[in-house]
Design a protein around this motif. Sequence first.
Motif, PDB file in Angstrom:
ATOM      1  N   THR A  67      39.920  35.831 -22.262  1.00 42.83           N
ATOM      2  CA  THR A  67      39.966  35.163 -23.560  1.00 42.83           C
ATOM      3  C   THR A  67      38.565  34.591 -23.815  1.00 42.83           C
ATOM      4  OG1 THR A  67      42.245  34.576 -23.126  1.00 42.83           O
ATOM      5  CG2 THR A  67      41.117  33.336 -24.860  1.00 42.83           C
ATOM      6  N   ILE A  68      38.064  34.776 -25.022  1.00 39.68           N
ATOM      7  CA  ILE A  68      36.674  34.374 -25.286  1.00 39.68           C
ATOM      8  C   ILE A  68      36.582  33.457 -26.502  1.00 39.68           C
ATOM      9  CG2 ILE A  68      34.349  35.197 -25.859  1.00 39.68           C
ATOM     10  CD1 ILE A  68      34.913  37.725 -24.331  1.00 39.68           C
ATOM     11  N   LEU A  69      35.840  32.376 -26.345  1.00 36.75           N
ATOM     12  CA  LEU A  69      35.460  31.498 -27.463  1.00 36.75           C
ATOM     13  C   LEU A  69      33.955  31.577 -27.593  1.00 36.75           C
ATOM     14  CD1 LEU A  69      38.101  29.885 -26.465  1.00 36.75           C
ATOM     15  CD2 LEU A  69      36.962  27.923 -27.443  1.00 36.75           C
ATOM     16  N   VAL A  70      33.481  31.876 -28.775  1.00 31.22           N
ATOM     17  CA  VAL A  70      32.036  31.926 -28.926  1.00 31.22           C
ATOM     18  C   VAL A  70      31.602  31.136 -30.153  1.00 31.22           C
ATOM     19  CG1 VAL A  70      32.177  34.182 -30.071  1.00 31.22           C
ATOM     20  CG2 VAL A  70      30.016  33.446 -29.054  1.00 31.22           C
ATOM     21  N   VAL A  71      30.670  30.215 -29.945  1.00 31.80           N
ATOM     22  CA  VAL A  71      30.102  29.451 -31.053  1.00 31.80           C
ATOM     23  C   VAL A  71      28.927  30.213 -31.619  1.00 31.80           C
ATOM     24  CG1 VAL A  71      28.589  27.481 -31.516  1.00 31.80           C
ATOM     25  CG2 VAL A  71      30.798  27.112 -30.439  1.00 31.80           C
ATOM     26  N   SER A  72      28.863  30.294 -32.925  1.00 29.66           N
ATOM     27  CA  SER A  72      27.717  30.946 -33.553  1.00 29.66           C
ATOM     28  C   SER A  72      27.441  30.295 -34.900  1.00 29.66           C
ATOM     29  CB  SER A  72      28.000  32.432 -33.746  1.00 29.66           C
ATOM     30  OG  SER A  72      26.919  33.012 -34.435  1.00 29.66           O
ATOM     31  N   HIS A  73      26.191  30.327 -35.317  1.00 31.87           N
ATOM     32  CA  HIS A  73      25.866  29.857 -36.654  1.00 31.87           C
ATOM     33  C   HIS A  73      25.905  31.038 -37.623  1.00 31.87           C
ATOM     34  CE1 HIS A  73      22.233  31.361 -34.835  1.00 31.87           C
ATOM     35  NE2 HIS A  73      21.866  31.686 -36.039  1.00 31.87           N
ATOM     36  N   ASP A  74      26.083  32.232 -37.083  1.00 31.89           N
ATOM     37  CA  ASP A  74      25.922  33.449 -37.876  1.00 31.89           C
ATOM     38  C   ASP A  74      27.292  34.077 -38.145  1.00 31.89           C
ATOM     39  OD1 ASP A  74      25.199  35.767 -39.069  1.00 31.89           O
ATOM     40  OD2 ASP A  74      23.796  36.407 -37.508  1.00 31.89           O
ATOM     41  N   ILE A  75      27.991  33.520 -39.143  1.00 32.78           N
ATOM     42  CA  ILE A  75      29.366  33.952 -39.393  1.00 32.78           C
ATOM     43  C   ILE A  75      29.408  35.417 -39.814  1.00 32.78           C
ATOM     44  CG2 ILE A  75      29.307  33.117 -41.780  1.00 32.78           C
ATOM     45  CD1 ILE A  75      32.241  32.410 -41.509  1.00 32.78           C
ATOM     46  N   GLY A  76      28.406  35.848 -40.565  1.00 30.52           N
ATOM     47  CA  GLY A  76      28.396  37.228 -41.037  1.00 30.52           C
ATOM     48  C   GLY A  76      28.344  38.211 -39.889  1.00 30.52           C
ATOM     49  N   PHE A  77      27.525  37.884 -38.881  1.00 31.25           N
ATOM     50  CA  PHE A  77      27.374  38.792 -37.756  1.00 31.25           C
ATOM     51  C   PHE A  77      28.611  38.813 -36.872  1.00 31.25           C
ATOM     52  CE2 PHE A  77      26.164  39.636 -33.356  1.00 31.25           C
ATOM     53  CZ  PHE A  77      25.625  40.894 -33.498  1.00 31.25           C
ATOM     54  N   ILE A  78      29.128  37.621 -36.510  1.00 31.11           N
ATOM     55  CA  ILE A  78      30.203  37.633 -35.514  1.00 31.11           C
ATOM     56  C   ILE A  78      31.536  38.105 -36.091  1.00 31.11           C
ATOM     57  CG2 ILE A  78      29.159  35.791 -34.139  1.00 31.11           C
ATOM     58  CD1 ILE A  78      31.537  34.044 -35.061  1.00 31.11           C
TER      59      ILE A  78
END
Lengths: 288, 289
Positions: free
Chosen positions: A235-246
């Motif tokens: 199970t993966i949680l990933v924080v990103s500022h790049d909503i378009g990419f993720i």
Amino acid sequence: MKKRQCLTAQACPLARGGEDALIRVWDLNFAYGAVPVLEAVNLEIGAGEFLGIVGPNAGGKSTLLKLILGLLEPQSGRIRVLGHPPAAASRLIGYVPQYPSFPRDFPITVEQAVLLARIGGIQGPLPTKGQRADQSRGTANRDPLPGWFAGLRPGGYSGADRAAARQALAEVEAEDLARRRIGSLSGGQLQRVLLARALAGEPRILILDEPTANIDQRLEGDIFDLLRRLNQRLTILVVSHDIGFISSYVGRVACVNRTLICHRTDAIDGQIIRDLYGESVRMVAHRH
Amino acid sequence: MDMTEFLTALATQGFLQSALAAGLLASIGCGLIGPYVVVKRIAFIAGGIAHSVLGGMGVALYFGQPPLAGALGASVVAALLIGWVRLRWRADEDTLIGALWAIGMAVGLLFIAKTPGYQTDLMSYLFGNILLVPAESLWFMAALDAVLLLLVLAWHRQFLAVAFDEEFARLRGIPVTFFYLLLLVMVAVTVVLLIQVVGLILVLALLTLPAAIAGHYVHSLGLMMLLATALGGTVNLAGLALSYGPDLPAGPTIILVAGALYVASALLAGYLARRRAQRAAGEGGNAKR
């Protein structure tokens, strides 16, 4: 200053009721001193999910991760990770921090750094399906934890520890870096090694904080392809500022800006992003 | 000054043999613990512990107890206090260390001033007196070395984890608070070991310089420990030999040897790094042509 909010406040439950949630967060509130950071956060994360956490800078994304990891204590609300309080369950989680929390010139090889994940002991065997069904409500996902004394065990590493470290490095395609000094790695190499260190602890859950913030865009895709492969068993949680990419990788997106709301990935459009960041953000259209 | 004179004296004079033994025993302690102080960047903490030791020594003298026991007690208390404050209220760490540093010395000076007949020893506490190390102190130092060695051998993985990345160590279930405080207590023990040789003012140099020199050339904590121990022994021997002929105080001579070696090594390491970079750039240029 206008408080930027994610659309409307709403909880983030799992469709099927949350009984098999690996991570559950209820009515969480957290403040640094007098500054409220998170308010009324509710979240359930199911087994096998790939959840993206997005939001503006200082919106509370990293703080939420640290609460789930047990590095911070909430003022109110409850968190359960596989049925345990966060601090007790941290060994079931592999964590990749945004910034390495060590000096780059530290005299340590990649292999030694990855092996450190093995010191505190590894979780016990998972309960079988039958055992799981027998257990009462609320403890259904309670995984066995390594004993507290595991971190005190004197001496060196076992053959199994070394094999696990090698396998973790192989999984991120970094075996050839094993003998390198940690300070001699490039940004992308270091990110892979940090991921290997997280994997070497044999986690059930992987939590990554901006794993691609410091590396170039070509490598960003490589890392996320790797995460997509790991998602087959973790199970993966990933924080990103790049909503378009993720949004092309993750199954669900949680928006954190003081509070938390969820979006299914296919519902993300320019309006949501504008609401989230409070200004127009250039978005590149891409096919899913 | 000639070396044969020193060697002859070393062969015949008991006090010189004791001095050399004390120097070598001290270098084991600083070789084991110095690398942690250097890579964890806690030299200031070590300095605070070292100076607060005078308080313990003064109190012990006043009450007719062995000063080394007072030093050991004070150093451990100072280490635990600093460690506890750092883990709890990170922001005030510097102020507290500075305060402990000065208060410890003030307490020590007051008690020593009120202890009849001991004023003359003050200089040797501050700057060491390796030529007057009694035999029982050598046994005491050897015992402290043995404890340090056992702890490092048993828990080298945990100490490495805590020195490298406290947050990750905590997440992996390593009792970080316990090992961090234990490490500071080991620093305190090492400080007491070194006081015999160079005194509490100069302790910091022997704790950090051999390890820092080792760090210029080797890239693992274990190798740093071996090399720092060897360097510490060499520096002690050389300082003792250099000071013997012209009758210089041994402690400051040892420190100056360590300091000179460090400066030379830093220059050499910088030169080697520049040459490596030039060579790498040269190869890149050739490859493009």
